[in-house]
Scaffold this motif. Structure first.
Motif, mmCIF file in Angstrom:
data_model
loop_
_atom_site.group_PDB
_atom_site.id
_atom_site.type_symbol
_atom_site.label_atom_id
_atom_site.label_comp_id
_atom_site.label_asym_id
_atom_site.label_seq_id
_atom_site.Cartn_x
_atom_site.Cartn_y
_atom_site.Cartn_z
ATOM 1 N N HIS A 59 6.331 -103.803 46.728
ATOM 2 C CA HIS A 59 7.302 -103.698 47.819
ATOM 3 C C HIS A 59 8.601 -104.406 47.438
ATOM 4 C CE1 HIS A 59 5.125 -107.488 48.656
ATOM 5 N NE2 HIS A 59 6.272 -107.896 49.153
ATOM 6 N N PHE A 60 9.675 -103.911 48.041
ATOM 7 C CA PHE A 60 10.998 -104.478 47.764
ATOM 8 C C PHE A 60 11.154 -105.826 48.452
ATOM 9 C CE2 PHE A 60 12.103 -100.067 46.734
ATOM 10 C CZ PHE A 60 12.932 -100.248 45.637
ATOM 11 N N GLU A 61 11.864 -106.707 47.777
ATOM 12 C CA GLU A 61 12.228 -108.001 48.332
ATOM 13 C C GLU A 61 13.700 -108.254 48.020
ATOM 14 O OE1 GLU A 61 9.659 -111.077 46.876
ATOM 15 O OE2 GLU A 61 7.880 -110.199 47.803
ATOM 16 N N TRP A 83 19.085 -95.457 46.458
ATOM 17 C CA TRP A 83 17.625 -95.526 46.394
ATOM 18 C C TRP A 83 17.008 -95.138 47.727
ATOM 19 C CZ3 TRP A 83 13.709 -96.611 42.910
ATOM 20 C CH2 TRP A 83 14.132 -96.790 41.591
ATOM 21 N N LEU A 84 17.583 -95.630 48.800
ATOM 22 C CA LEU A 84 17.064 -95.307 50.123
ATOM 23 C C LEU A 84 17.158 -93.808 50.385
ATOM 24 C CD1 LEU A 84 15.801 -96.769 52.475
ATOM 25 C CD2 LEU A 84 18.074 -97.118 53.412
ATOM 26 N N GLY A 85 18.290 -93.207 50.026
ATOM 27 C CA GLY A 85 18.463 -91.767 50.196
ATOM 28 C C GLY A 85 17.479 -90.974 49.357
ATOM 29 N N ALA A 86 17.276 -91.392 48.106
ATOM 30 C CA ALA A 86 16.357 -90.675 47.222
ATOM 31 C C ALA A 86 14.918 -90.796 47.706
ATOM 32 C CB ALA A 86 16.483 -91.195 45.786
ATOM 33 N N LEU A 87 14.508 -91.996 48.120
ATOM 34 C CA LEU A 87 13.152 -92.168 48.635
ATOM 35 C C LEU A 87 12.931 -91.297 49.872
ATOM 36 C CD1 LEU A 87 12.735 -96.042 48.236
ATOM 37 C CD2 LEU A 87 11.558 -94.263 46.910
ATOM 38 N N LEU A 129 5.603 -93.784 48.731
ATOM 39 C CA LEU A 129 7.056 -93.691 48.899
ATOM 40 C C LEU A 129 7.472 -94.202 50.271
ATOM 41 C CD1 LEU A 129 7.637 -90.191 47.287
ATOM 42 C CD2 LEU A 129 8.396 -92.386 46.362
ATOM 43 N N GLY A 130 6.658 -93.939 51.281
ATOM 44 C CA GLY A 130 6.944 -94.444 52.623
ATOM 45 C C GLY A 130 6.946 -95.958 52.671
ATOM 46 N N ALA A 131 5.981 -96.585 51.972
ATOM 47 C CA ALA A 131 5.924 -98.049 51.919
ATOM 48 C C ALA A 131 7.134 -98.609 51.182
ATOM 49 C CB ALA A 131 4.629 -98.503 51.256
ATOM 50 N N LEU A 132 7.510 -97.980 50.072
ATOM 51 C CA LEU A 132 8.708 -98.431 49.346
ATOM 52 C C LEU A 132 9.947 -98.309 50.224
ATOM 53 C CD1 LEU A 132 8.258 -96.926 45.750
ATOM 54 C CD2 LEU A 132 8.179 -99.339 46.407
ATOM 55 N N GLN A 133 10.073 -97.169 50.904
ATOM 56 C CA GLN A 133 11.226 -96.945 51.767
ATOM 57 C C GLN A 133 11.281 -97.974 52.887
ATOM 58 O OE1 GLN A 133 11.101 -93.134 53.714
ATOM 59 N NE2 GLN A 133 13.260 -93.189 54.247
#
Length: 197
Positions: free
Chosen positions: A4-6, A139-143, A184-188
């Motif tokens: 996950h992103f931090e 990144w947000l748009g691509a995810l 991908l949903g979790a990453l987003q």
């Protein structure tokens, strides 16, 4: 940070990815580029200003995934399919916006590919991806685009949020796509949380 992103100092976000995750994410971004199609480069000798104001298609894409990525502006799922005025408005809007929207989505996917290509995988088989504050919206748009595309291919609807699709047996050929969709949903979600913190 695993999975996950931090937030990182100075803005932006970071996520630890293993080799398989890097490969899957890169492959999905490349497939998105192929789905969207190549950009329109001005013909040699063509006026660059005229190319800038060139109009795009007026009809919605036939591919359901592309239709989801480039939806009608006025004619939604509940609209009357025979309403000629809505169809005309949607067609006109599409002519002047789809080209730029495709370009933006292409830039988003390219930002993902370039970011992943810049990683050096360590001895343990992973790397920490650091996304600058300027690249986070890409990144947000691509995810989001990747999730929309996979969700369309899986025929995910609001009714499926806790449905059978998420409890597929391992033998089901859709299982890898469902797993990618959820990942991908979790990453987003974690990227959104990081940007809002």
């Amino acid at each position: 940070m695993a999975g996950h992103f931090e937030p990182i100092p100075g803005g932006g976000a970071a996520v630890a990815l293993d080799e398989v995750e890097i490969s899957i994410l890169r492959s999905l971004a490349v497939q998105m580029l192929e789905l969207i199609g190549p950009g329109d480069e001005p013909v040699e000798g063509e006026d660059p200003l005229a190319a800038l104001f060139a109009v795009g298609p007026s009809e919605p894409p036939a591919d359901p995934a592309l239709a989801r990525l480039f939806p009608d502006a006025y004619a939604g799922p509940d609209a009357d399919a025979d309403d000629e005025e809505l169809q005309a408005l949607s067609s006109e809007f599409r002519r002047f916006t789809e080209k730029d929207l495709r370009s933006r989505k292409r830039d988003d996917a390219l930002t993902v590919v370039r970011g992943l290509d810049s990683l050096t995988v360590g001895d343990e088989g992973g790397a920490v991806l650091k996304v600058s504050a300027d690249d986070c919206p890409h990144w947000l748009g691509a995810l989001n685009d990747l999730r929309l595309t996979i969700g369309t291919r899986l025929d995910v609807s609001d009714d499926d949020e806790n449905g059978d699709l998420y409890r597929l047996p391992d033998s089901d050929p859709r299982k890898p796509m469902v797993m990618a969709y959820l990942w991908l949903g979790a990453l987003q979600e974690t990227l959104v949380d990081t940007l809002m913190s």
